[in-house]
Design a protein around this motif. Structure first.
Motif, PDB file in Angstrom:
ATOM      1  N   PRO A 105       5.569  16.570  -4.745  1.00 12.80           N
ATOM      2  CA  PRO A 105       6.685  15.932  -4.040  1.00 12.80           C
ATOM      3  C   PRO A 105       6.246  14.765  -3.157  1.00 12.80           C
ATOM      4  CG  PRO A 105       6.781  18.327  -3.830  1.00 12.80           C
ATOM      5  CD  PRO A 105       5.432  17.999  -4.397  1.00 12.80           C
ATOM      6  N   HIS A 106       6.992  13.663  -3.268  1.00 13.31           N
ATOM      7  CA  HIS A 106       6.765  12.492  -2.418  1.00 13.31           C
ATOM      8  C   HIS A 106       8.116  11.836  -2.135  1.00 13.31           C
ATOM      9  CE1 HIS A 106       2.362  12.414  -2.509  1.00 13.31           C
ATOM     10  NE2 HIS A 106       2.454  12.787  -3.765  1.00 13.31           N
ATOM     11  N   PRO A 107       8.955  12.462  -1.309  1.00 13.75           N
ATOM     12  CA  PRO A 107      10.296  11.912  -1.069  1.00 13.75           C
ATOM     13  C   PRO A 107      10.279  10.525  -0.438  1.00 13.75           C
ATOM     14  CG  PRO A 107       9.819  13.751   0.425  1.00 13.75           C
ATOM     15  CD  PRO A 107       8.747  13.753  -0.613  1.00 13.75           C
ATOM     16  N   ARG A 108       9.317  10.255   0.447  1.00  8.55           N
ATOM     17  CA  ARG A 108       9.254   8.918   1.063  1.00  8.55           C
ATOM     18  C   ARG A 108       8.905   7.855   0.027  1.00  8.55           C
ATOM     19  NH1 ARG A 108       5.434   8.506   5.976  1.00  8.55           N
ATOM     20  NH2 ARG A 108       3.999   9.316   4.396  1.00  8.55           N
ATOM     21  N   LEU A 109       8.027   8.190  -0.903  1.00  7.45           N
ATOM     22  CA  LEU A 109       7.667   7.259  -1.961  1.00  7.45           C
ATOM     23  C   LEU A 109       8.867   6.986  -2.855  1.00  7.45           C
ATOM     24  CD1 LEU A 109       5.408   5.649  -3.372  1.00  7.45           C
ATOM     25  CD2 LEU A 109       4.920   7.693  -4.718  1.00  7.45           C
ATOM     26  N   TYR A 110       9.656   8.016  -3.143  1.00  8.90           N
ATOM     27  CA  TYR A 110      10.869   7.832  -3.943  1.00  8.90           C
ATOM     28  C   TYR A 110      11.802   6.837  -3.257  1.00  8.90           C
ATOM     29  CZ  TYR A 110      15.285   8.761  -6.266  1.00  8.90           C
ATOM     30  OH  TYR A 110      16.473   8.603  -6.935  1.00  8.90           O
ATOM     31  N   GLU A 111      12.033   7.009  -1.968  1.00 12.96           N
ATOM     32  CA  GLU A 111      12.921   6.105  -1.235  1.00 12.96           C
ATOM     33  C   GLU A 111      12.366   4.689  -1.211  1.00 12.96           C
ATOM     34  OE1 GLU A 111      15.926   6.568  -0.101  1.00 12.96           O
ATOM     35  OE2 GLU A 111      15.915   8.631  -0.839  1.00 12.96           O
ATOM     36  N   HIS A 112      11.062   4.565  -1.034  1.00 11.01           N
ATOM     37  CA  HIS A 112      10.446   3.241  -1.009  1.00 11.01           C
ATOM     38  C   HIS A 112      10.585   2.566  -2.377  1.00 11.01           C
ATOM     39  CE1 HIS A 112       7.780   0.263   0.845  1.00 11.01           C
ATOM     40  NE2 HIS A 112       7.213   0.140  -0.349  1.00 11.01           N
ATOM     41  N   TYR A 113      10.441   3.334  -3.436  1.00 11.57           N
ATOM     42  CA  TYR A 113      10.604   2.797  -4.787  1.00 11.57           C
ATOM     43  C   TYR A 113      12.024   2.259  -4.969  1.00 11.57           C
ATOM     44  CZ  TYR A 113      11.103   2.845  -9.893  1.00 11.57           C
ATOM     45  OH  TYR A 113      11.374   2.506 -11.205  1.00 11.57           O
ATOM     46  N   PRO A 128       4.643  -9.807  -1.377  1.00 11.61           N
ATOM     47  CA  PRO A 128       4.701  -8.830  -0.269  1.00 11.61           C
ATOM     48  C   PRO A 128       5.287  -7.488  -0.689  1.00 11.61           C
ATOM     49  CG  PRO A 128       5.457 -10.985   0.478  1.00 11.61           C
ATOM     50  CD  PRO A 128       5.329 -11.064  -1.012  1.00 11.61           C
ATOM     51  N   LEU A 129       6.290  -7.512  -1.572  1.00  4.28           N
ATOM     52  CA  LEU A 129       6.890  -6.259  -2.028  1.00  4.28           C
ATOM     53  C   LEU A 129       5.893  -5.426  -2.826  1.00  4.28           C
ATOM     54  CD1 LEU A 129      10.397  -7.515  -3.230  1.00  4.28           C
ATOM     55  CD2 LEU A 129       9.910  -6.153  -1.191  1.00  4.28           C
ATOM     56  N   LEU A 130       5.135  -6.071  -3.708  1.00  2.03           N
ATOM     57  CA  LEU A 130       4.161  -5.346  -4.519  1.00  2.03           C
ATOM     58  C   LEU A 130       3.030  -4.792  -3.665  1.00  2.03           C
ATOM     59  CD1 LEU A 130       3.915  -7.617  -7.696  1.00  2.03           C
ATOM     60  CD2 LEU A 130       5.256  -5.533  -7.364  1.00  2.03           C
ATOM     61  N   ARG A 131       2.541  -5.608  -2.714  1.00  2.00           N
ATOM     62  CA  ARG A 131       1.450  -5.127  -1.863  1.00  2.00           C
ATOM     63  C   ARG A 131       1.917  -3.947  -1.019  1.00  2.00           C
ATOM     64  NH1 ARG A 131       0.204  -8.798  -4.729  1.00  2.00           N
ATOM     65  NH2 ARG A 131       0.172  -6.939  -6.052  1.00  2.00           N
ATOM     66  N   ALA A 132       3.137  -4.017  -0.505  1.00  2.00           N
ATOM     67  CA  ALA A 132       3.647  -2.917   0.322  1.00  2.00           C
ATOM     68  C   ALA A 132       3.776  -1.638  -0.503  1.00  2.00           C
ATOM     69  CB  ALA A 132       4.994  -3.293   0.928  1.00  2.00           C
ATOM     70  N   PHE A 133       4.241  -1.773  -1.751  1.00  2.00           N
ATOM     71  CA  PHE A 133       4.387  -0.578  -2.583  1.00  2.00           C
ATOM     72  C   PHE A 133       3.029  -0.004  -2.953  1.00  2.00           C
ATOM     73  CE2 PHE A 133       4.947   1.945  -6.359  1.00  2.00           C
ATOM     74  CZ  PHE A 133       6.058   2.702  -6.034  1.00  2.00           C
ATOM     75  N   GLU A 134       2.079  -0.848  -3.313  1.00  2.00           N
ATOM     76  CA  GLU A 134       0.740  -0.364  -3.647  1.00  2.00           C
ATOM     77  C   GLU A 134       0.128   0.394  -2.477  1.00  2.00           C
ATOM     78  OE1 GLU A 134      -0.511  -4.029  -6.666  1.00  2.00           O
ATOM     79  OE2 GLU A 134      -0.832  -4.178  -4.516  1.00  2.00           O
ATOM     80  N   TRP A 135       0.300  -0.153  -1.286  1.00  2.00           N
ATOM     81  CA  TRP A 135      -0.263   0.491  -0.099  1.00  2.00           C
ATOM     82  C   TRP A 135       0.416   1.829   0.165  1.00  2.00           C
ATOM     83  CZ3 TRP A 135      -4.575   0.267   2.344  1.00  2.00           C
ATOM     84  CH2 TRP A 135      -4.702   0.875   3.601  1.00  2.00           C
ATOM     85  N   ARG A 136       1.750   1.884   0.037  1.00  2.00           N
ATOM     86  CA  ARG A 136       2.470   3.150   0.231  1.00  2.00           C
ATOM     87  C   ARG A 136       1.998   4.181  -0.787  1.00  2.00           C
ATOM     88  NH1 ARG A 136       7.259   5.079   2.416  1.00  2.00           N
ATOM     89  NH2 ARG A 136       6.660   3.736   4.149  1.00  2.00           N
ATOM     90  N   LEU A 137       1.791   3.768  -2.028  1.00  2.00           N
ATOM     91  CA  LEU A 137       1.333   4.694  -3.053  1.00  2.00           C
ATOM     92  C   LEU A 137      -0.049   5.245  -2.716  1.00  2.00           C
ATOM     93  CD1 LEU A 137       1.651   6.093  -5.795  1.00  2.00           C
ATOM     94  CD2 LEU A 137       0.844   3.980  -6.879  1.00  2.00           C
ATOM     95  N   LEU A 138      -0.961   4.370  -2.325  1.00  4.78           N
ATOM     96  CA  LEU A 138      -2.302   4.824  -1.933  1.00  4.78           C
ATOM     97  C   LEU A 138      -2.226   5.792  -0.755  1.00  4.78           C
ATOM     98  CD1 LEU A 138      -4.246   1.449  -2.197  1.00  4.78           C
ATOM     99  CD2 LEU A 138      -4.650   3.465  -3.617  1.00  4.78           C
TER     100      LEU A 138
END
Length: 229
Positions: A105-113, A128-138
């Motif tokens: 489970p990663h509910p915050r990642l789902y919302e960020h996606y 900026p959007l891609l870098r922010a998502f990559e960082w959230r995923l890591l």
């Protein structure tokens, strides 16, 4: 004995491929993690919904790492992604399929996606959007590292040079070599100051190095889309 059916949950399709004669094997992103399910009758109405970026409500039947999709409904309109925004969305999906464990489970990642898809559809700047998502995923996977301190806990020096160790984080070095990161760029990344000269380009290199340690040697197919004329 009746097979247990889950309550409907929000989901997006990450990837689908043919399975047996009329079914599809589908990877979904849900707040409960990545779920893989068999969608029967994939050539009918259900199959038309099993495409990326459509907000869905899904019910799964069964347990284990391969479920059966018992219900699939659209809950909204797909964001309109074209050109590089579309390629970016496919890149996010490929990252999630490759890196996100099943049933984790990663509910915050789902919302960020979901928010990132909307931002892409609105035409916001891609990098900026891609870098922010990559960082959230890591970060969600436990692979993140400090951007304002080195692996020894020392503050990043503006005029310092650093390299990334996949296991330790940022390590200061005292002689120049290709692929290093300046302290100024790292500190700009730490506060998402994308107006700082060189910060976005350095962030792209840094995220690529950080992800490579976990992606393995198989290249990402979606990256090739950006290289095509």
């Amino acid at each position: 004995m009746a097979t247990a059916t889950s309550d409907p949950q929000p989901a997006y399709v990450l990837h689908a491929r043919p399975y047996r004669e009329t079914s599809a094997l589908v990877d979904f992103l849900t707040p409960g993690g990545r779920v893989r399910g068999v969608l029967r009758g994939a050539r009918g109405k259900a199959g038309s919904l099993a495409r990326p970026f459509v907000p869905l409500a899904v019910e799964f039947r069964g347990k284990g790492e391969l479920r059966s999709v018992s219900r699939l409904e659209a809950t909204g309109n797909s964001p309109w992604l074209v050109g590089e925004a579309l390629f970016s969305g496919l890149y996010l999906n490929e990252l999630l399929v490759r890196l996100l464990p099943l049933e984790d489970p990663h509910p915050r990642l789902y919302e960020h996606y979901a928010q990132t898809l909307q931002a892409l559809a609105q035409g916001r700047a891609l990098e900026p959007l891609l870098r922010a998502f990559e960082w959230r995923l890591l970060d969600e996977l436990g692979y993140a590292f400090a951007l304002d301190r080195d692996s020894q806990g020392e503050p990043i020096a503006v005029d310092g040079l650093y390299r990334l160790s996949a296991d330790e984080g940022l390590e200061r070095v005292f002689s120049f070599a290709p692929g290093l990161f300046s302290g100024a760029d790292l500190l700009a990344m730490a506060v998402a100051d994308w107006e700082a000269a060189g910060a976005l380009l350095a962030a792209k290199r840094l995220m690529r190095q950080a992800l490579a340690a976990h992606l393995g040697s198989k290249p990402l197919m979606s990256r090739e889309l950006f290289r095509k004329p």
